[in-house]
Write a protein that holds these residues in place. Structure first.
Motif, PDB file in Angstrom:
ATOM      1  N   GLY A  49     -38.716 -58.048 -55.595  1.00  0.00           N
ATOM      2  CA  GLY A  49     -39.818 -57.155 -55.910  1.00  0.00           C
ATOM      3  C   GLY A  49     -40.146 -57.209 -57.381  1.00  0.00           C
ATOM      4  N   LEU A  50     -41.294 -56.696 -57.743  1.00  0.00           N
ATOM      5  CA  LEU A  50     -41.787 -56.787 -59.109  1.00  0.00           C
ATOM      6  C   LEU A  50     -40.821 -56.205 -60.135  1.00  0.00           C
ATOM      7  CD1 LEU A  50     -44.085 -57.604 -60.962  1.00  0.00           C
ATOM      8  CD2 LEU A  50     -45.185 -55.421 -60.472  1.00  0.00           C
ATOM      9  N   HIS A  51     -40.210 -55.076 -59.853  1.00  0.00           N
ATOM     10  CA  HIS A  51     -39.311 -54.435 -60.820  1.00  0.00           C
ATOM     11  C   HIS A  51     -37.852 -54.488 -60.368  1.00  0.00           C
ATOM     12  CE1 HIS A  51     -42.530 -52.924 -63.377  1.00  0.00           C
ATOM     13  NE2 HIS A  51     -43.184 -52.641 -62.270  1.00  0.00           N
ATOM     14  N   ALA A  52     -37.502 -55.432 -59.485  1.00  0.00           N
ATOM     15  CA  ALA A  52     -36.133 -55.535 -58.986  1.00  0.00           C
ATOM     16  C   ALA A  52     -35.190 -55.969 -60.102  1.00  0.00           C
ATOM     17  CB  ALA A  52     -36.069 -56.529 -57.825  1.00  0.00           C
ATOM     18  N   HIS A  79     -36.708 -50.051 -57.796  1.00  0.00           N
ATOM     19  CA  HIS A  79     -37.850 -50.970 -57.682  1.00  0.00           C
ATOM     20  C   HIS A  79     -38.709 -50.758 -56.441  1.00  0.00           C
ATOM     21  CE1 HIS A  79     -35.052 -52.978 -55.010  1.00  0.00           C
ATOM     22  NE2 HIS A  79     -36.059 -53.692 -54.554  1.00  0.00           N
ATOM     23  N   GLN A  80     -38.284 -49.884 -55.549  1.00  0.00           N
ATOM     24  CA  GLN A  80     -39.050 -49.635 -54.331  1.00  0.00           C
ATOM     25  C   GLN A  80     -38.881 -48.176 -53.939  1.00  0.00           C
ATOM     26  OE1 GLN A  80     -37.209 -52.367 -51.626  1.00  0.00           O
ATOM     27  NE2 GLN A  80     -35.439 -51.074 -51.246  1.00  0.00           N
ATOM     28  N   PRO A  81     -39.750 -47.646 -53.082  1.00  0.00           N
ATOM     29  CA  PRO A  81     -39.613 -46.247 -52.663  1.00  0.00           C
ATOM     30  C   PRO A  81     -38.247 -45.997 -52.026  1.00  0.00           C
ATOM     31  CG  PRO A  81     -41.713 -47.153 -51.905  1.00  0.00           C
ATOM     32  CD  PRO A  81     -40.916 -48.302 -52.467  1.00  0.00           C
ATOM     33  N   ASP A  82     -37.655 -44.850 -52.338  1.00  0.00           N
ATOM     34  CA  ASP A  82     -36.349 -44.443 -51.798  1.00  0.00           C
ATOM     35  C   ASP A  82     -35.268 -45.492 -52.025  1.00  0.00           C
ATOM     36  OD1 ASP A  82     -37.304 -41.920 -50.806  1.00  0.00           O
ATOM     37  OD2 ASP A  82     -38.273 -43.024 -49.180  1.00  0.00           O
ATOM     38  N   TYR A 157     -40.812 -44.945 -58.399  1.00  0.00           N
ATOM     39  CA  TYR A 157     -40.152 -46.245 -58.506  1.00  0.00           C
ATOM     40  C   TYR A 157     -41.018 -47.163 -59.365  1.00  0.00           C
ATOM     41  CZ  TYR A 157     -43.584 -47.778 -55.060  1.00  0.00           C
ATOM     42  OH  TYR A 157     -44.751 -48.076 -54.421  1.00  0.00           O
ATOM     43  N   GLY A 158     -40.469 -48.334 -59.693  1.00  0.00           N
ATOM     44  CA  GLY A 158     -41.233 -49.330 -60.450  1.00  0.00           C
ATOM     45  C   GLY A 158     -41.004 -49.234 -61.943  1.00  0.00           C
ATOM     46  N   GLU A 159     -42.073 -49.208 -62.685  1.00  0.00           N
ATOM     47  CA  GLU A 159     -42.016 -49.232 -64.145  1.00  0.00           C
ATOM     48  C   GLU A 159     -41.294 -48.004 -64.702  1.00  0.00           C
ATOM     49  OE1 GLU A 159     -45.100 -49.922 -67.857  1.00  0.00           O
ATOM     50  OE2 GLU A 159     -45.795 -50.152 -65.797  1.00  0.00           O
ATOM     51  N   ASP A 160     -40.496 -48.220 -65.740  1.00  0.00           N
ATOM     52  CA  ASP A 160     -39.758 -47.161 -66.440  1.00  0.00           C
ATOM     53  C   ASP A 160     -38.791 -46.412 -65.537  1.00  0.00           C
ATOM     54  OD1 ASP A 160     -40.872 -47.683 -68.952  1.00  0.00           O
ATOM     55  OD2 ASP A 160     -42.606 -46.396 -68.543  1.00  0.00           O
ATOM     56  N   THR A 161     -38.126 -47.124 -64.608  1.00  0.00           N
ATOM     57  CA  THR A 161     -37.107 -46.502 -63.758  1.00  0.00           C
ATOM     58  C   THR A 161     -35.746 -47.160 -63.957  1.00  0.00           C
ATOM     59  OG1 THR A 161     -37.596 -47.949 -61.890  1.00  0.00           O
ATOM     60  CG2 THR A 161     -38.778 -45.835 -61.970  1.00  0.00           C
ATOM     61  N   ASP A 162     -35.537 -47.800 -65.091  1.00  0.00           N
ATOM     62  CA  ASP A 162     -34.272 -48.482 -65.330  1.00  0.00           C
ATOM     63  C   ASP A 162     -33.214 -47.515 -65.853  1.00  0.00           C
ATOM     64  OD1 ASP A 162     -36.433 -48.920 -67.373  1.00  0.00           O
ATOM     65  OD2 ASP A 162     -34.704 -49.381 -68.632  1.00  0.00           O
ATOM     66  N   TYR A 163     -31.966 -47.883 -65.626  1.00  0.00           N
ATOM     67  CA  TYR A 163     -30.815 -47.110 -66.093  1.00  0.00           C
ATOM     68  C   TYR A 163     -29.609 -48.040 -66.122  1.00  0.00           C
ATOM     69  CZ  TYR A 163     -29.278 -47.142 -61.263  1.00  0.00           C
ATOM     70  OH  TYR A 163     -28.881 -47.559 -60.022  1.00  0.00           O
TER      71      TYR A 163
END
Length: 183
Positions: A49-52, A79-82, A157-163
């Motif tokens: 996925g794009l933000h995987a 990177h994806q819903p739920d 989800y997606g952009e700015d969800t990193d940790y």
């Protein structure tokens, strides 16, 4: 389905399929009247996925990735819903550990669970006071434990969800490790 892309810019295909083809349309420069030439071409693609993140797929306990017990961080994203991110690590009986998420981006509000077996959480931190979560526990036996991380709001989800996710042994007495030496 043909899509126009810009060289050097990532493009996410919105259609599915198993036959990837490319074509280049070369246009003569109208000012200099030069014929374009392709000297090299490189096409990179991924099915992620794009933000995987690099640990995908890790969406179930059975797909959990190994986590080093030395404080080294794994960079994850929702990177994806739920989305669920799972990791496993080995513990030693009687040793105390710190399992934590840190440096959560603005759209990541982590919930951290510790499992002794898949689908059996024994500790949870819902990070009441911030976006990061932390669990402190002492291993009852030599075994494998699992970490499950989810976003507080699964629809984000997606952009700015990193940790970052990490686990390390806990030393409550302010233990310092000093390394010295010379040639």
């Amino acid at each position: 389905h043909w899509a126009e892309v810009t060289p050097g810019v990532a493009y996410a295909f919105t259609t599915t399929g198993s036959d990837l083809r490319w074509r280049a349309v070369l246009i003569t420069d109208p000012v200099w009247l030069r014929t374009p030439v392709v000297n090299s071409l490189r096409i990179e693609y991924t099915t992620q996925g794009l933000h995987a993140d690099d640990y995908e797929p890790d969406d179930t306990c059975g797909q959990a990735s190994p986590l080093q017990v030395n404080g080294a961080v794994q960079a994850h994203t929702f990177h994806q819903p739920d989305d669920e991110d799972w990791a496993w690590f080995d513990v030693t009986s009687g040793t105390t550990y710190v399992l934590q998420t840190a440096h959560a981006a603005p759209n990541a509000d982590t919930i951290l669970e510790l499992h002794d077996v898949c689908h059996h959480p024994i500790l949870t931190d819902t990070n009441t006071f911030g976006h990061d979560a932390r669990l402190l526990f002492t291993a009852p036996s030599d075994s494998t434990f699992y970490a499950r991380v989810i976003n507080q709001d699964g629809s984000v989800y997606g952009e700015d969800t990193d940790y970052d996710l990490s686990v390390r042994t806990y030393h409550p007495n302010g233990l310092a490790v000093v390394v010295a030496g010379h040639n």
